[in-house]
Design a protein around this motif. Structure first.
Motif, PDB file in Angstrom:
ATOM      1  N   UNK A 192       0.839  -1.185   0.000  1.00  0.00           N
ATOM      2  CA  UNK A 192       0.000   0.000   0.000  1.00  0.00           C
ATOM      3  C   UNK A 192       0.880   1.242   0.000  1.00  0.00           C
ATOM      4  N   UNK A 193       0.396   2.286  -0.671  1.00  0.00           N
ATOM      5  CA  UNK A 193       1.122   3.549  -0.724  1.00  0.00           C
ATOM      6  C   UNK A 193       0.125   4.691  -0.582  1.00  0.00           C
ATOM      7  N   UNK A 194       0.657   5.890  -0.369  1.00  0.00           N
ATOM      8  CA  UNK A 194      -0.172   7.088  -0.269  1.00  0.00           C
ATOM      9  C   UNK A 194       0.392   8.164  -1.187  1.00  0.00           C
ATOM     10  N   UNK A 195      -0.499   8.933  -1.777  1.00  0.00           N
ATOM     11  CA  UNK A 195      -0.110  10.125  -2.522  1.00  0.00           C
ATOM     12  C   UNK A 195      -1.107  11.223  -2.201  1.00  0.00           C
ATOM     13  N   UNK A 196      -0.602  12.463  -2.133  1.00  0.00           N
ATOM     14  CA  UNK A 196      -1.518  13.585  -1.931  1.00  0.00           C
ATOM     15  C   UNK A 196      -2.050  14.016  -3.286  1.00  0.00           C
ATOM     16  N   UNK A 197      -3.349  13.827  -3.466  1.00  0.00           N
ATOM     17  CA  UNK A 197      -4.005  14.104  -4.744  1.00  0.00           C
ATOM     18  C   UNK A 197      -5.078  15.165  -4.520  1.00  0.00           C
ATOM     19  N   UNK A 198      -4.902  16.305  -5.141  1.00  0.00           N
ATOM     20  CA  UNK A 198      -5.897  17.372  -5.069  1.00  0.00           C
ATOM     21  C   UNK A 198      -6.320  17.660  -3.616  1.00  0.00           C
ATOM     22  N   UNK A 199      -5.325  17.764  -2.755  1.00  0.00           N
ATOM     23  CA  UNK A 199      -5.567  18.157  -1.379  1.00  0.00           C
ATOM     24  C   UNK A 199      -5.905  17.033  -0.421  1.00  0.00           C
ATOM     25  N   UNK A 209      -8.282   3.510  -2.813  1.00  0.00           N
ATOM     26  CA  UNK A 209      -9.434   3.823  -1.988  1.00  0.00           C
ATOM     27  C   UNK A 209      -9.917   5.198  -2.450  1.00  0.00           C
ATOM     28  N   UNK A 210     -11.159   5.292  -2.861  1.00  0.00           N
ATOM     29  CA  UNK A 210     -11.686   6.562  -3.336  1.00  0.00           C
ATOM     30  C   UNK A 210     -11.682   7.607  -2.226  1.00  0.00           C
ATOM     31  N   UNK A 211     -11.776   8.839  -2.626  1.00  0.00           N
ATOM     32  CA  UNK A 211     -11.790   9.970  -1.698  1.00  0.00           C
ATOM     33  C   UNK A 211     -12.766   9.730  -0.541  1.00  0.00           C
ATOM     34  N   UNK A 212     -12.222   9.708   0.678  1.00  0.00           N
ATOM     35  CA  UNK A 212     -13.036   9.508   1.867  1.00  0.00           C
ATOM     36  C   UNK A 212     -13.239   8.065   2.282  1.00  0.00           C
ATOM     37  N   UNK A 213     -12.931   7.122   1.412  1.00  0.00           N
ATOM     38  CA  UNK A 213     -13.184   5.702   1.696  1.00  0.00           C
ATOM     39  C   UNK A 213     -11.899   5.010   2.157  1.00  0.00           C
ATOM     40  N   UNK A 214     -12.095   3.876   2.836  1.00  0.00           N
ATOM     41  CA  UNK A 214     -10.951   3.066   3.239  1.00  0.00           C
ATOM     42  C   UNK A 214      -9.944   3.880   4.032  1.00  0.00           C
ATOM     43  N   UNK A 215      -8.702   3.906   3.552  1.00  0.00           N
ATOM     44  CA  UNK A 215      -7.636   4.633   4.238  1.00  0.00           C
ATOM     45  C   UNK A 215      -7.338   5.977   3.590  1.00  0.00           C
ATOM     46  N   UNK A 216      -8.214   6.429   2.685  1.00  0.00           N
ATOM     47  CA  UNK A 216      -8.028   7.716   2.020  1.00  0.00           C
ATOM     48  C   UNK A 216      -8.709   8.837   2.785  1.00  0.00           C
ATOM     49  N   UNK A 217      -8.127  10.026   2.687  1.00  0.00           N
ATOM     50  CA  UNK A 217      -8.729  11.230   3.234  1.00  0.00           C
ATOM     51  C   UNK A 217      -9.691  11.829   2.200  1.00  0.00           C
ATOM     52  N   UNK A 218     -10.272  12.958   2.566  1.00  0.00           N
ATOM     53  CA  UNK A 218     -11.020  13.720   1.579  1.00  0.00           C
ATOM     54  C   UNK A 218     -12.510  13.725   1.779  1.00  0.00           C
TER      55      UNK A 218
END
Length: 267
Positions: free
Chosen positions: A1-8, A52-61
């Motif tokens: 798993x990885x993370x990237x900051x996408x559109x805030x 993980x879509x915005x707000x879902x799973x381990x994603x922010x937003x």
């Protein structure tokens, strides 16, 4: 798993395997783990991108209303960060609607479409109100009570008795943050109607539906098949709204044949 900051927002994703890229878009109220049976089957031959879509799973937003075309834009920026130009899009339910928004905005970046158990129509006044009321209900009672009352609608009767499938689905639904589920549901209430645009889809398209899907039955998917040039529809017996989880062997067989044909024909 990885993370990237996408559109805030800090988005979580997996990037596994090697080969032609396939982007899997999960539905609501799920997360990227819904595709685990596809990862184990396809990762040795394709590069699989599973966000993980915005707000879902381990994603922010999370917001008060997350629009589907905004989620599609997130995916385009994610692909930019990963230096992927063209991709096969595979989306289920809400994920299929996001795939259609992605194609509308970036048709040149889509090599092929796979849309499972989804609907291209926009909301009617009645269904819009029903979706907003559902969002209010989730916000009021939380995801556990929502799941307890509605999980039986998502999968076929046989799948309800399959402890592995049922537990995975239950954990995904109850693990979804209620604020994210509500924001996405309110966004879906304003979703775009894609019916008139289906005839302009100019890439290979596979449609998949479970024979016992209560939300988007075969008749709904048949409307899409008739409108999308050259589209093929596969109905999977014994599956409900989540054939990739309920009957993964049949789902993977249909997807494998489709991807192999794309390779063979060079499209």
């Amino acid at each position: 798993m990885a993370f990237l900051r996408i559109r805030g927002a800090r988005l979580a994703f997996e990037d596994v395997g090697a080969g032609d890229p396939v982007l899997f878009i999960h539905g609501h109220p799920f997360n990227r783990s819904m595709w685990k049976e596809q990862v184990s089957f396809f990762a040795n031959r394709y590069r699989l991108i599973l966000p993980d879509l915005r707000g879902y799973g381990e994603s922010e937003g999370e917001g008060t209303r997350n629009m589907l075309d905004e989620m599609a834009l997130d995916l385009a920026h994610l692909l930019d960060e990963l230096r992927i130009d063209r991709v096969v899009l595979c989306g289920l339910s809400m994920g299929g609607q996001i795939a259609l928004d992605f194609y509308r905005m970036f048709p040149g970046r889509v090599r092929a479409l796979v849309i499972a158990d989804s609907d291209a129509k926009g909301e009617t006044a009645e269904s819009r109100q029903k979706r907003l009321l559902s969002a209010d209900f989730m916000e009021r009672v939380g995801m556990r009570q929502y799941t307890d009352e509605h999980i039986h609608e998502f999968i076929a009767s046989a799948s309800l008795r399959n402890e592995t499938v049922y537990r995975h689905l239950y954990d995904m639904m109850t693990g979804t943050r209620v604020s994210a589920a509500v924001a996405a549901h309110r966004g879906r209430a304003e979703r775009r109607d894609h019916l008139d645009a289906l005839g302009s889809i100019a890439v290979p398209t596979l449609l998949v539906v479970g024979s016992e899907d209560l939300f988007t039955p075969e008749s709904v998917m048949e409307v899409m098949r008739k409108r999308i040039p050259g589209a093929r529809l596969v109905c999977i017996p014994g599956a409900g709204h989540l054939p990739n989880m309920e009957t993964p062997a049949a789902f993977n067989e249909a997807l494998d044949a489709f991807l192999t044909n794309i390779k063979t024909t060079g499209r």
